[in-house]
Motif scaffolding. Structure first.
Motif, PDB file in Angstrom:
ATOM      1  N   GLN A   1      16.996  12.803  92.121  1.00  0.00           N
ATOM      2  CA  GLN A   1      17.136  11.866  91.005  1.00  0.00           C
ATOM      3  C   GLN A   1      18.528  11.253  90.968  1.00  0.00           C
ATOM      4  O   GLN A   1      19.082  11.017  89.905  1.00  0.00           O
TER       5      GLN A   1
ATOM      6  N   PRO B   1      17.992   7.749  88.671  1.00  0.00           N
ATOM      7  CA  PRO B   1      17.078   8.336  87.691  1.00  0.00           C
ATOM      8  C   PRO B   1      15.801   7.523  87.515  1.00  0.00           C
ATOM      9  O   PRO B   1      15.826   6.311  87.297  1.00  0.00           O
TER      10      PRO B   1
ATOM     11  N   ASP C   1      22.620  19.360  93.003  1.00  0.00           N
ATOM     12  CA  ASP C   1      23.093  18.899  91.698  1.00  0.00           C
ATOM     13  C   ASP C   1      22.378  17.624  91.232  1.00  0.00           C
ATOM     14  O   ASP C   1      22.480  17.266  90.062  1.00  0.00           O
ATOM     15  N   ILE C   2      21.671  16.947  92.123  1.00  0.00           N
ATOM     16  CA  ILE C   2      20.917  15.753  91.716  1.00  0.00           C
ATOM     17  C   ILE C   2      19.423  15.886  92.024  1.00  0.00           C
ATOM     18  O   ILE C   2      18.670  14.931  91.890  1.00  0.00           O
TER      19      ILE C   2
ATOM     20  N   TYR D   1      15.624  16.990  91.244  1.00  0.00           N
ATOM     21  CA  TYR D   1      14.889  16.992  89.982  1.00  0.00           C
ATOM     22  C   TYR D   1      14.898  18.388  89.376  1.00  0.00           C
ATOM     23  O   TYR D   1      14.694  19.390  90.062  1.00  0.00           O
ATOM     24  N   SER D   2      15.126  18.448  88.081  1.00  0.00           N
ATOM     25  CA  SER D   2      14.944  19.689  87.324  1.00  0.00           C
ATOM     26  C   SER D   2      14.437  19.308  85.938  1.00  0.00           C
ATOM     27  O   SER D   2      14.830  18.279  85.391  1.00  0.00           O
ATOM     28  N   ASP D   3      13.555  20.143  85.407  1.00  0.00           N
ATOM     29  CA  ASP D   3      13.030  19.884  84.058  1.00  0.00           C
ATOM     30  C   ASP D   3      14.165  19.835  83.043  1.00  0.00           C
ATOM     31  O   ASP D   3      14.154  19.013  82.130  1.00  0.00           O
ATOM     32  N   GLU D   4      15.148  20.707  83.227  1.00  0.00           N
ATOM     33  CA  GLU D   4      16.264  20.775  82.284  1.00  0.00           C
ATOM     34  C   GLU D   4      17.038  19.463  82.218  1.00  0.00           C
ATOM     35  O   GLU D   4      17.338  18.947  81.151  1.00  0.00           O
ATOM     36  N   ARG D   5      17.360  18.909  83.376  1.00  0.00           N
ATOM     37  CA  ARG D   5      18.160  17.677  83.422  1.00  0.00           C
ATOM     38  C   ARG D   5      17.321  16.407  83.284  1.00  0.00           C
ATOM     39  O   ARG D   5      17.819  15.403  82.788  1.00  0.00           O
ATOM     40  N   HIS D   6      16.081  16.440  83.754  1.00  0.00           N
ATOM     41  CA  HIS D   6      15.311  15.207  83.856  1.00  0.00           C
ATOM     42  C   HIS D   6      13.974  15.226  83.113  1.00  0.00           C
ATOM     43  O   HIS D   6      13.239  14.236  83.157  1.00  0.00           O
TER      44      HIS D   6
ATOM     45  N   GLU E   1      13.086  15.034  79.947  1.00  0.00           N
ATOM     46  CA  GLU E   1      12.888  14.023  78.909  1.00  0.00           C
ATOM     47  C   GLU E   1      12.583  12.659  79.538  1.00  0.00           C
ATOM     48  O   GLU E   1      11.680  11.953  79.098  1.00  0.00           O
TER      49      GLU E   1
END
Length: 152
Positions: free
Chosen positions: A36, A39, A128-129, A131-136, A138
């Protein structure tokens, strides 16, 4: 969770085991991208046995391209990029899929004018970029909701 689903993304989607699926579409599965760094990057995976777009009969080909455009419109709605780029290659993964890639004003001027594939190769695998549910999560939900609305 194991990454075994990556070996057969479409089969895993059909079995409900691909965690990247946003939505079932008439031609396949809209999925959030593994990375991501832009994004909203998504992929539309065909659920046919086609290796190339030209393998599909015209009605199915038309549906795949229409679904790809709806995914792009959902990304536009959810992420407000400058534009969305669409790419169909098949150089690495030998199943029909389309990359739907948002492009942003905050990208380096020279980068935004060129294909996304010219970003450094390591960017496609940086943890660090990724995809993760925590960061992405929403953003993913915004894309999913916009896509659902567009599909009616």
């Amino acid at each position: 969770m194991s990454d075994d689903w990556k070996k057969d993304r479409v089969g895993a989607a059909k079995r409900g085991e691909n965690p990247m699926v946003l939505s079932r579409m008439p031609s396949g599965y809209a999925c959030i991208g593994d990375t991501q760094f832009l994004p909203g990057y998504c992929v539309l995976n065909s659920d046919s046995s086609a290796d190339h777009l030209s393998d599909l009969p015209l009605p199915e080909r038309t549906q795949f391209l229409a679904d790809m455009s709806l995914l792009g419109e959902a990304i536009m709605t959810a992420c407000a990029p400058l534009r969305v780029n669409y790419s169909i290659y098949g150089n690495t993964d030998h199943f029909l899929h389309a990359h739907v890639i948002p492009r942003y004003a905050w990208e380096d001027t020279e980068r935004v004018k060129r294909p996304v594939w010219l970003y450094p190769p390591e960017w496609w695998n940086r943890p660090d970029i990724a995809y993760s549910d925590e960061r992405h999560g929403e953003m993913r939900e915004r894309i999913r909701l916009a896509l659902t609305e567009l599909m009616g």
